[in-house]
Design an enzyme around this catalytic site. Structure first.
Site, PDB file in Angstrom:
ATOM      1  N   HIS A   1      43.121  15.223 -16.197  1.00  0.00           N
ATOM      2  CA  HIS A   1      44.478  15.022 -15.665  1.00  0.00           C
ATOM      3  C   HIS A   1      44.365  14.194 -14.379  1.00  0.00           C
ATOM      4  O   HIS A   1      44.310  14.744 -13.272  1.00  0.00           O
ATOM      5  CB  HIS A   1      45.162  16.369 -15.408  1.00  0.00           C
ATOM      6  CG  HIS A   1      46.642  16.265 -15.180  1.00  0.00           C
ATOM      7  ND1 HIS A   1      47.580  16.943 -15.927  1.00  0.00           N
ATOM      8  CD2 HIS A   1      47.359  15.529 -14.289  1.00  0.00           C
ATOM      9  CE1 HIS A   1      48.802  16.646 -15.499  1.00  0.00           C
ATOM     10  NE2 HIS A   1      48.693  15.785 -14.499  1.00  0.00           N
TER      11      HIS A   1
ATOM     12  N   ASN B   1      45.572  13.333 -20.004  1.00  0.00           N
ATOM     13  CA  ASN B   1      46.978  13.415 -19.603  1.00  0.00           C
ATOM     14  C   ASN B   1      47.532  12.027 -19.304  1.00  0.00           C
ATOM     15  O   ASN B   1      46.948  11.274 -18.527  1.00  0.00           O
ATOM     16  CB  ASN B   1      47.106  14.275 -18.338  1.00  0.00           C
ATOM     17  CG  ASN B   1      48.553  14.380 -17.879  1.00  0.00           C
ATOM     18  OD1 ASN B   1      49.379  14.985 -18.556  1.00  0.00           O
ATOM     19  ND2 ASN B   1      48.883  13.746 -16.758  1.00  0.00           N
ATOM     20  N   GLU B   2      48.647  11.726 -19.929  1.00  0.00           N
ATOM     21  CA  GLU B   2      49.347  10.463 -19.690  1.00  0.00           C
ATOM     22  C   GLU B   2      48.385   9.264 -19.713  1.00  0.00           C
ATOM     23  O   GLU B   2      48.210   8.563 -18.720  1.00  0.00           O
ATOM     24  CB  GLU B   2      50.142  10.524 -18.379  1.00  0.00           C
ATOM     25  CG  GLU B   2      51.222  11.587 -18.465  1.00  0.00           C
ATOM     26  CD  GLU B   2      52.256  11.562 -17.340  1.00  0.00           C
ATOM     27  OE1 GLU B   2      51.966  10.975 -16.286  1.00  0.00           O
ATOM     28  OE2 GLU B   2      53.346  12.126 -17.528  1.00  0.00           O
TER      29      GLU B   2
ATOM     30  N   GLN C   1      46.297  19.436  -8.524  1.00  0.00           N
ATOM     31  CA  GLN C   1      47.582  19.679  -7.867  1.00  0.00           C
ATOM     32  C   GLN C   1      47.776  21.135  -7.434  1.00  0.00           C
ATOM     33  O   GLN C   1      48.638  21.414  -6.608  1.00  0.00           O
ATOM     34  CB  GLN C   1      48.725  19.246  -8.797  1.00  0.00           C
ATOM     35  CG  GLN C   1      48.707  17.742  -9.060  1.00  0.00           C
ATOM     36  CD  GLN C   1      49.761  17.316 -10.062  1.00  0.00           C
ATOM     37  OE1 GLN C   1      49.472  17.253 -11.251  1.00  0.00           O
ATOM     38  NE2 GLN C   1      50.961  17.034  -9.607  1.00  0.00           N
TER      39      GLN C   1
END
Ligand code: BGC
Length: 414
Positions: free
Chosen positions: A115, A159-160, A21
């Site tokens: 991620h 992540n998540e 990102q």
């Protein structure tokens, strides 16, 4: 008259980013391929993102100057192992330098190993449905930790881990059979040299087999990190929503909690902490998600403005796992920065309520440090404490950054 609340000593105050990102040009990743097929559902490609790959020195210095004492970022598997079994020392050295810069500025680095993005080769060989993926992930974690471990402060493996279950349960993606027929899906699979049915990127790894693979990958990664000189806390992060039952929605809400939260939370024995990531609440009716409640303010993402979700999810995570919590993400996409301040203020109020009840919370991380690439939504949603000019890459500190930075510096809030 307001009084000052002092947070316990040693709390980590930070902001978060993820490699894809912010770094720019993550060309060996599966998401880059998805962004670039002609039929892509991504509104725009990530391109240079925030050029953080080159600007990390000044970016980290800025975060420290604002008052933060930690920074959560991810290292990119697709860069570190661009071809299966071939590790790039140059890239590892790059991340080592990022870690060094953090320490130079008194910042504790919280490193996420995965991620959302994966190397193209991993996806081409079965991705998150392949039983070989946990070993492959563990090998990458081991190599990265051997190179970087002495400088890592805290590690998040995945992540998540529950994001795909959440996407499926909420109907944000069609069921696999339908998905496999979509033009962008077929085009991406083709670009990666596999059949649409075998294409299994992390965000869409929705089967129960994939859930097992992700959780096994986490377990194997914890072992690999700990055995490779990892002398720091290791955990996972989860996207936790405050799931509330609307009228007649009790059963469905319970099912949602089970599928999205409990399956994951209940498997974390042996971890050092759980990373809570919270943005809003959701309400469930008998058939599934209800639309936002009338009269409730919406964020740029279309979520309800509901900072109280953080307190609810911290309490839920601790009740279920009995582990310390690090808030690894909490934030709001808003154009009006005063709403960001209000959101964080109320979220932190929830954190102090939990601390007053003796709950073990080790850190608060705002998502995100910068306005960055919000996946398929492109650059429109602005979560950042710091704005980034898309043409010049110039950084502009928003008032919310100074406000939260001052709380971090003081380790207290009025
Ligand atoms: C993810 C981030 C994302 C953020 C805001 C989290 O689900 O970890 O990558 O940008 O939420 O939507």
């Amino acid at each position: 008259m307001s009084t000052k609340y002092e947070f316990p000593k040693g709390i980590l105050w930070g902001t978060a980013t993820a490699a894809h990102q912010v770094e720019g040009n993550n060309i060996n990743s599966d998401v880059w391929v998805m962004e670039h097929v002609p039929e892509t559902p991504y509104v725009e490609p990530s391109g240079d993102a925030c050029d953080h790959y080159h600007r990390y020195r000044s970016d980290i210095a800025l975060l420290a100057e604002l008052g933060f004492n930690s920074y959560r970022f991810s290292i990119e598997w697709a860069r570190i192992e661009p071809e299966q079994g071939k590790f790039s020392l140059a890239v590892l050295e790059h991340y080592r330098d990022m870690l060094r810069v953090c320490h130079e500025h008194g910042i504790t680095p919280i490193v996420t190993y995965h991620h959302f993005t994966s190397p193209r080769w991993l996806i081409a060989s079965g991705g998150w449905e392949s039983p070989q993926t946990p070993d492959r992930f563990a090998r990458y974690c081991e190599r990265a930790t051997q190179y970087l471990g002495d400088l890592i402060g805290v590690a998040c493996t995945i992540n998540e881990a529950n994001i795909a279950s959440l996407i499926m349960e909420w109907g944000f993606a069609p069921p696999p059979r339908q998905l496999h027929k979509e033009a962008w899906w077929k085009a991406t699979a083709k670009a990666l040299g596999i059949s649409p049915r075998r294409f299994s990127p992390f965000l869409y790894a929705t089967s129960s087999k994939a859930t097992d693979i992700i959780l096994t990958a986490h377990r194997r990664a914890v072992e690999a990190i700990k055995s490779a000189a990892g002398n720091f806390p290791v955990g996972i992060t989860l996207a936790l929503q405050d799931i509330q039952a609307g009228e007649g929605g009790e059963k469905r809400a319970a099912r949602m909690s089970k599928v999205i939260n409990d399956v994951y939370l209940d498997s974390l024995g042996g971890d050092d902490f759980v990373g809570v990531q919270s943005y809003s609440r959701v309400r469930s009716g008998p058939q599934g998600l209800l639309p936002p409640e009338e009269g409730v303010e919406l964020t740029q993402m279309g979520y309800e403005f509901w900072p109280e979700a953080l307190e609810a999810t911290i309490r839920y995570a601790i009740a279920r796992t009995n582990l310390p919590v690090i808030v690894t993400e909490n934030g709001i996409a808003a154009t009006d920065d005063t709403r960001r301040v209000e959101y964080i203020r109320r979220a932190l109020n929830g954190v102090t309520n939990c601390l007053n009840d003796g709950l073990d919370i080790r850190g608060y991380t705002y998502w995100s440090a910068f306005d960055n690439y919000e996946w398929s939504l492109g650059y429109r949603p602005t979560f950042g404490l710091i704005a980034v000019d898309r043409e010049t890459q110039e950084r502009t500190v928003k008032p919310s950054a100074r406000w939260l930075g001052n709380i971090a510096r003081a380790n207290g809030i009025e």
